[in-house]
Design a protein around this motif. Structure first.
Motif, short mmCIF file in Angstrom:
data_model
loop_
_atom_site.label_atom_id
_atom_site.label_comp_id
_atom_site.label_asym_id
_atom_site.label_seq_id
_atom_site.Cartn_x
_atom_site.Cartn_y
_atom_site.Cartn_z
N TYR A 73 49.25 -13.00 -104.01
CA TYR A 73 50.10 -13.57 -104.56
C TYR A 73 49.51 -14.55 -105.53
O TYR A 73 49.93 -14.74 -106.44
N LEU A 74 48.10 -15.04 -105.05
CA LEU A 74 47.46 -15.80 -105.96
C LEU A 74 47.16 -15.44 -107.49
O LEU A 74 47.02 -16.11 -108.53
N PHE A 75 46.88 -13.97 -107.38
CA PHE A 75 46.50 -13.34 -108.46
C PHE A 75 47.80 -12.61 -109.43
O PHE A 75 47.65 -12.37 -110.18
N GLY A 76 48.92 -12.90 -108.66
CA GLY A 76 50.01 -12.55 -109.52
C GLY A 76 51.01 -11.93 -108.42
O GLY A 76 50.76 -10.93 -107.98
N GLU A 77 52.37 -12.38 -108.57
CA GLU A 77 53.39 -12.02 -107.63
C GLU A 77 54.08 -10.56 -108.45
O GLU A 77 54.06 -10.49 -109.66
N HIS A 121 30.18 -18.55 -90.29
CA HIS A 121 29.91 -17.63 -91.12
C HIS A 121 30.40 -16.23 -90.57
O HIS A 121 29.63 -15.35 -90.72
N ALA A 122 31.33 -16.27 -89.52
CA ALA A 122 31.97 -14.79 -89.05
C ALA A 122 32.44 -14.07 -90.08
O ALA A 122 32.23 -12.78 -90.21
N ILE A 123 33.16 -14.60 -91.07
CA ILE A 123 33.63 -13.61 -92.23
C ILE A 123 32.39 -13.02 -93.05
O ILE A 123 32.49 -11.77 -93.49
N LYS A 124 31.54 -13.92 -93.31
CA LYS A 124 30.48 -13.19 -94.02
C LYS A 124 29.91 -12.19 -93.32
O LYS A 124 29.05 -11.28 -93.97
N ALA A 125 29.58 -12.54 -91.87
CA ALA A 125 28.78 -11.51 -91.06
C ALA A 125 29.58 -10.06 -91.21
O ALA A 125 28.99 -8.94 -91.06
N ILE A 126 31.00 -10.39 -91.15
CA ILE A 126 31.92 -9.04 -91.12
C ILE A 126 31.32 -8.46 -92.44
O ILE A 126 31.60 -7.05 -92.41
N ARG A 127 31.68 -8.97 -93.62
CA ARG A 127 31.41 -8.60 -94.81
C ARG A 127 30.10 -7.97 -95.14
O ARG A 127 29.75 -6.62 -95.48
N ASP A 128 29.05 -8.51 -94.48
CA ASP A 128 27.77 -7.87 -94.35
C ASP A 128 27.55 -6.57 -93.80
O ASP A 128 26.98 -5.70 -94.07
N ALA A 129 28.36 -6.57 -92.62
CA ALA A 129 28.28 -5.39 -91.72
C ALA A 129 28.66 -4.14 -92.40
O ALA A 129 28.18 -2.97 -92.41
N PHE A 130 29.94 -4.53 -93.23
CA PHE A 130 30.41 -3.44 -93.98
C PHE A 130 29.75 -2.89 -95.00
O PHE A 130 29.50 -1.83 -95.28
N PHE A 131 29.24 -3.98 -95.73
CA PHE A 131 28.50 -3.87 -96.87
C PHE A 131 27.09 -3.01 -96.56
O PHE A 131 26.71 -2.21 -97.32
N ARG A 132 26.40 -3.23 -95.55
CA ARG A 132 25.41 -2.57 -95.09
C ARG A 132 25.80 -0.93 -94.89
O ARG A 132 24.64 -0.18 -94.92
N ASN A 133 26.80 -0.72 -94.74
CA ASN A 133 27.35 0.72 -94.59
C ASN A 133 27.88 1.18 -95.83
O ASN A 133 28.75 2.33 -95.71
N GLY A 134 27.78 0.74 -97.07
CA GLY A 134 28.59 1.06 -98.34
C GLY A 134 29.89 0.97 -98.22
O GLY A 134 30.42 1.76 -99.07
N ILE A 135 30.46 -0.01 -97.71
CA ILE A 135 31.89 0.07 -97.64
C ILE A 135 32.06 -1.58 -98.09
O ILE A 135 31.66 -2.52 -97.57
N ASP A 136 33.18 -1.57 -99.09
CA ASP A 136 33.56 -2.83 -99.65
C ASP A 136 34.61 -3.59 -98.99
O ASP A 136 35.63 -2.63 -98.68
N LEU A 137 34.75 -4.59 -98.44
CA LEU A 137 35.74 -5.38 -97.99
C LEU A 137 36.65 -5.88 -98.78
O LEU A 137 36.31 -6.49 -99.80
N ILE A 138 38.00 -5.63 -98.84
CA ILE A 138 38.96 -6.38 -99.72
C ILE A 138 39.94 -7.11 -98.80
O ILE A 138 40.56 -6.71 -97.68
N VAL A 139 40.02 -8.36 -99.06
CA VAL A 139 41.02 -9.31 -98.20
C VAL A 139 42.29 -9.42 -99.05
O VAL A 139 42.37 -9.65 -100.20
N GLU A 140 43.15 -9.41 -98.08
CA GLU A 140 44.67 -9.21 -98.41
C GLU A 140 45.16 -10.50 -98.08
O GLU A 140 44.82 -11.17 -97.44
N LYS A 141 46.27 -10.54 -98.98
CA LYS A 141 47.23 -11.79 -98.70
C LYS A 141 46.51 -13.07 -99.06
O LYS A 141 46.82 -14.31 -98.65
N ILE A 142 45.82 -13.13 -100.19
CA ILE A 142 45.13 -14.27 -100.73
C ILE A 142 46.30 -15.25 -101.52
O ILE A 142 46.67 -14.66 -102.60
N GLU A 143 46.80 -16.33 -100.97
CA GLU A 143 48.02 -16.95 -101.69
C GLU A 143 47.66 -18.31 -102.17
O GLU A 143 48.48 -18.82 -102.69
N ASP A 144 46.58 -18.89 -102.10
CA ASP A 144 46.09 -20.15 -102.38
C ASP A 144 44.52 -20.22 -102.99
O ASP A 144 43.99 -19.62 -102.25
#
Length: 168
Positions: free
Chosen positions: A159-163, A118-141
């Protein structure tokens, strides 16, 4: 600016505008840019100024002062091209950074290094607690997308969302 003006009353769309290291280094130009934004501060809810992690010297007083001036006008900020997850989240929050874009490979490397499912969720939560949204780039599948949804990642691009396509 014209596109934002045309759409600002019709939607809550936000536009990420990349600010290069050359713009930051040219203090005269950057201050003129800020003056222009001050005259157009009604656009603040629709514009997010984005800086590369390597190009953003928050410790330089003149840069911090310029960003503070934009923040007082209501503009928000984003960091992209992240290569290190070593952030001072309190400082980013105080300076109105609302988004951090992180490449999926950087997140997966952190997950492997921590050996925690759950490391990614923990990173997301740390940002979220500080009012920062995490945007993950290069989602391709779709498999990557499903994994990220399980980690409660709210925003992604790739690219998954449109090239990108050439329009004629």
């Amino acid at each position: 600016v014209q596109i934002v003006r045309a759409q600002r009353n019709q939607s809550r769309t936000g536009f990420f505008i990349n600010i290069s290291k050359h713009t930051l280094a040219d203090q005269a130009f950057f201050r003129e840019f800020i003056d222009f934004m001050e005259l157009n501060s009604e656009l603040a809810p629709h514009l997010i100024f984005e800086f590369s992690q390597a190009d953003l010297p928050l410790h330089r007083p003149e840069i911090a002062s310029d960003l503070q001036r934009l923040a007082r006008l209501g503009f928000r900020f984003s960091i992209d091209k992240v290569t290190s997850l070593n952030f001072d989240l309190d400082e980013l929050h105080a300076r109105r950074f609302k988004f951090v874009k992180i490449d999926i490979e950087t997140l997966l490397a952190e997950k492997r290094e921590k050996e925690h499912p759950h490391a990614i969720k923990a990173i997301r939560d740390a940002f979220f607690r500080n009012g920062i949204d995490l945007i993950v780039e290069k989602i391709e599948d779709e498999a990557t997308l499903v994994d990220l949804l399980e980690d409660r990642i709210d925003y992604g691009q790739g690219y998954l969302f449109g090239e990108p396509k050439l329009r004629r």
